[in-house]
Scaffold this motif. Structure first.
Motif, short mmCIF file in Angstrom:
data_model
loop_
_atom_site.label_atom_id
_atom_site.label_comp_id
_atom_site.label_asym_id
_atom_site.label_seq_id
_atom_site.Cartn_x
_atom_site.Cartn_y
_atom_site.Cartn_z
N CYS A 115 39.29 22.15 38.93
CA CYS A 115 38.74 23.25 39.72
C CYS A 115 37.70 22.74 40.71
O CYS A 115 36.73 22.08 40.32
CB CYS A 115 38.12 24.27 38.77
SG CYS A 115 37.21 25.56 39.61
N GLU A 159 34.11 23.91 40.01
CA GLU A 159 33.45 23.34 38.83
C GLU A 159 33.18 21.85 38.96
O GLU A 159 32.30 21.32 38.26
CB GLU A 159 34.31 23.57 37.58
CG GLU A 159 34.49 25.03 37.22
CD GLU A 159 35.52 25.20 36.11
OE1 GLU A 159 35.35 24.60 35.04
OE2 GLU A 159 36.51 25.93 36.34
N CYS A 218 37.05 31.06 38.34
CA CYS A 218 35.94 30.87 39.28
C CYS A 218 36.17 31.61 40.59
O CYS A 218 35.39 31.47 41.53
CB CYS A 218 35.76 29.39 39.58
SG CYS A 218 35.22 28.42 38.17
N CYS A 241 39.88 27.48 40.43
CA CYS A 241 40.69 28.10 39.38
C CYS A 241 40.47 29.61 39.38
O CYS A 241 39.52 30.13 39.98
CB CYS A 241 40.37 27.49 38.02
SG CYS A 241 38.86 28.10 37.24
ZN LIG Z 1 36.99 27.02 37.90
#
Ligand SMILES: [Zn+2]
Length: 253
Positions: free
Chosen positions: A226, A229, A166, A163
């Protein structure tokens, strides 16, 4: 709509008696690879045991009931290949097939993997796209190539990716997006990360690009969150040496 991988679906044919399309977005689980590639790594070029990768690809082929898989070995360009045989697709970031039973596969570990399903009950495409592909327009190029064949998308599935929050990037990449993409695509993709650095959300940029191509927003499905993550997905930025998950789409035989 957002769903987590591993996930997949069937897109019904446009005409009675037509062929449905089957797609799947893979995650890390359910494969044969070990260590940093555990366990469903689909890429041969990352240092994993080829036998494990072949076993993983065979499992994926069976899952979508394909007779073979044509797998993109992406180069971060905008070239579109049209194939009718299984194997590695070298030198392209988009692959189109009109061969029933042949699955086309895009691999990623932060980049977006995309499946495009055509309205002719025959054509399907897989696309790999990172920030460079966004700037170069690889997904619009694939949609344009399909249009040349007289085909419009009935469904576009955007796979899991890193994402924007990040994915902090240097300023020259922001400049490339601003100078190469439309204002709408730049607005959709450029974000500010929590630490104040600029970031690029490639998936949101792609969503804006396909809408600019004339594809209705309700035909675009996002799968997965993501990669950075979610430990159930491969992330190159998080882990460095790691595997690749994939997006596959096939027109049933
Ligand atoms: Zn992310």
């Amino acid at each position: 709509m957002l769903v987590r991988p591993p996930h997949g679906g069937v897109v019904a044919p446009s005409t009675p008696g037509g062929r449905p399309a089957i797609w799947a977005a893979t995650g890390r689980s359910g494969g044969f690879s070990e260590g940093p590639f555990a366990s469903m790594n689909l890429a041969l070029h990352v240092g994993d045991h080829p036998e494990a990768v072949r076993a993983n690809r065979e499992a994926l082929r069976g899952r979508v009931e394909a007779t073979g898989l044509a797998v993109l070995s992406a180069v971060h360009g905008a070239d579109v290949a049209v194939v009718d045989e299984p194997g590695e697709v070298v030198g392209a970031d988009a692959v189109i097939t009109r061969t029933p039973g042949l699955g086309v596969v895009a691999l990623g570990a932060d980049c977006v993997t995309v499946a495009v399903i055509g309205d002719d009950d025959l054509t399907v495409a897989a696309v790999h796209c990172g920030w460079q592909g966004l700037v170069l327009g690889v997904l619009p190029a694939a949609i344009a190539r399909m249009a040349d064949m007289g085909v419009a998308p009935v469904q576009i599935i955007l796979g899991p990716s890193i994402c924007g929050s990040c994915y902090p990037v240097p300023l020259d990449r922001v400049d490339r997006v601003r100078s190469s993409c439309s204002d709408q695509v730049a607005r959709s993709s450029l974000v500010e990360c929590p630490d104040g650095q600029p970031g690029i959300d490639v998936r949101e940029g792609l969503r804006a690009q396909v809408i600019e191509c004339g594809v209705s927003a309700d035909l675009v499905l996002s799968v997965g969150g993501c990669t950075f993550e979610d430990p159930e997905l491969f992330s190159h930025r998080r882990d460095g040496r790691t595997g690749r998950h994939g997006m596959v789409v096939v027109r049933s035989e």
